[in-house]
Design an enzyme around this catalytic site. Structure first.
Site, mmCIF file in Angstrom:
data_model
loop_
_atom_site.group_PDB
_atom_site.id
_atom_site.type_symbol
_atom_site.label_atom_id
_atom_site.label_comp_id
_atom_site.label_asym_id
_atom_site.label_seq_id
_atom_site.Cartn_x
_atom_site.Cartn_y
_atom_site.Cartn_z
ATOM 1 N N LYS A 112 0.824 -1.208 0.000
ATOM 2 C CA LYS A 112 0.000 0.000 0.000
ATOM 3 C C LYS A 112 0.855 1.255 0.000
ATOM 4 O O LYS A 112 0.547 2.218 -0.681
ATOM 5 C CB LYS A 112 -0.934 0.041 1.220
ATOM 6 N N LYS A 195 -8.905 -11.052 -8.537
ATOM 7 C CA LYS A 195 -10.043 -11.049 -7.639
ATOM 8 C C LYS A 195 -10.919 -9.826 -7.903
ATOM 9 O O LYS A 195 -10.409 -8.754 -8.218
ATOM 10 C CB LYS A 195 -9.461 -10.972 -6.219
ATOM 11 N N LYS A 198 -13.163 -3.262 -5.980
ATOM 12 C CA LYS A 198 -13.849 -2.018 -6.314
ATOM 13 C C LYS A 198 -12.991 -1.088 -7.167
ATOM 14 O O LYS A 198 -13.498 -0.151 -7.766
ATOM 15 C CB LYS A 198 -14.291 -1.299 -5.045
#
Ligand code: TRP
Length: 330
Positions: A112, A195, A198
């Site tokens: 991240k 996967k 969003k």
């Protein structure tokens, strides 16, 4: 009954099909066999820059969606993380027990922070897994249903619990990861090798999408050039995905659904998948709208959930404080 705890971030206006079939559906069914604690983790959401109004409305919307999916606030303790100050209190003690090097090895932080630019990543993002450990330990949870991507955070949680117990005496429950087997690992409709997430809205079906939008997304789902329905997750991942979505939503086996469509073209399969998803999503959206239309009642349910969570969390913090030489007033 063994106690479970899990959490979901309020980082979108709507949960998506992957959230539901991969995790939340399991939250609902665990209510029959476990003492369940479920929460919307808004403290984790602010580890990256977040607009206050957006956060507020997504937290409420997430809570309403959990209710609409069938989390029963009488059976389960359903709450909002920031409304239970014990998470932050235990979080600090856990931070003081975690090595800097140990925290530095968390791969999700590395991923991240390198995406956002490591220099601008917050310290909160760095200590995210330690707050997550506190979330779990403060309820003395036995099991934590999470996806594969959370395995490392669970290992840290277990290490911290054992370390605390070793240093200060038996206090915390060492939890087990309950890695949800991907009975329905829903993949991205546009890129069936990854996967559903969003971050690619065209490949992601949000449960609160309009029926027309759901149909369009599914009709445009990427398939393959084989041209014939077979269940081959390796060779035909897009088709296999539609088969497993239908199976999961209609409580049938993948074999059974495959037999129904085998040998046929992709058109009827997509129509059937879209029908199943819309049949699920429509009443769900109506229920969410109803819940959001009565904010006072929603507040009442949320506050009651937080109170109940605090009753369970406070004794752990008092215990931990006492063991480390702090004192928590009653
Ligand atoms: N990190 C989890 C996720 O992104 C969310 C989370 C926060 C969580 N605290 C938790 C999950 C405690 C399980 C238990 O999915």
């Amino acid at each position: 009954m063994p106690r479970v705890l899990s959490g979901i971030q309020p980082t979108a206006d709507s949960f998506h099909l992957g959230n539901y079939l991969g995790a939340l559906r399991n939250w609902v069914s665990m209510q029959d066999t476990h003492d369940c604690f479920y929460m919307v983790v808004d403290l984790h959401a602010i580890t990256v820059p977040t607009d206050p109004e957006v956060l507020r409305s997504r937290t409420r919307a997430s809570y309403a969606q959990l209710l609409a999916l069938g989390i029963d606030p009488e059976l389960s303790t359903l709450f909002v993380q920031s409304q239970v100050p014990e998470h932050a209190e235990l979080g600090w003690v856990m931070q003081c027990l975690t090595g800097f090097g140990e925290a530095s090895r968390m791969t999700q932080f590395k991923d991240k922070s390198s995406r956002e630019g490591a220099e601008s990543a917050s310290v909160g993002l760095f200590t995210y897994p330690i707050l997550q450990a506190a979330d779990i330990l403060v309820y003395r949870a036995d099991e934590v249903p999470v996806g594969e991507d959370q395995r490392q955070h669970l290992e840290l949680t277990r290490d911290l619990a054992q370390r605390f117990n070793g240093r200060f005496g038996e206090t915390l429950v060492v939890p087990k990861a309950h890695i949800v087997k991907d009975t329905a690992r829903v993949v991205d409709l546009q890129d069936p090798t990854s996967k559903m997430s969003k971050s690619t809205p065209t490949g992601c079906v949000f449960l609160l999408d309009e029926p027309k939008v759901i149909e369009k997304k599914i009709k445009r789902a990427v398939t393959d050039s084989v041209g014939e329905v077979r269940h081959d997750p390796e060779g035909q991942p897009g088709v296999a995905n539609l088969l497993s979505v239908i199976a999961a939503l209609s409580d049938r086996s993948v074999e059974d659904v495959t037999a129904e469509f085998a040998g046929g073209g992709y058109g009827p399969l997509k129509t059937a998948a879209a029908d199943c998803v819309v049949a699920f999503a429509q009443p769900f959206a109506a229920r969410v709208a109803e819940l959001l239309a009565d904010p006072a009642e929603l507040d009442r349910v949320m506050d009651a959930g937080s109170q109940r969570a605090r009753m369970a969390a406070a004794p752990t913090v008092a215990d931990v404080y006492g063991k480390v030489g702090l004192r928590r007033p009653v």
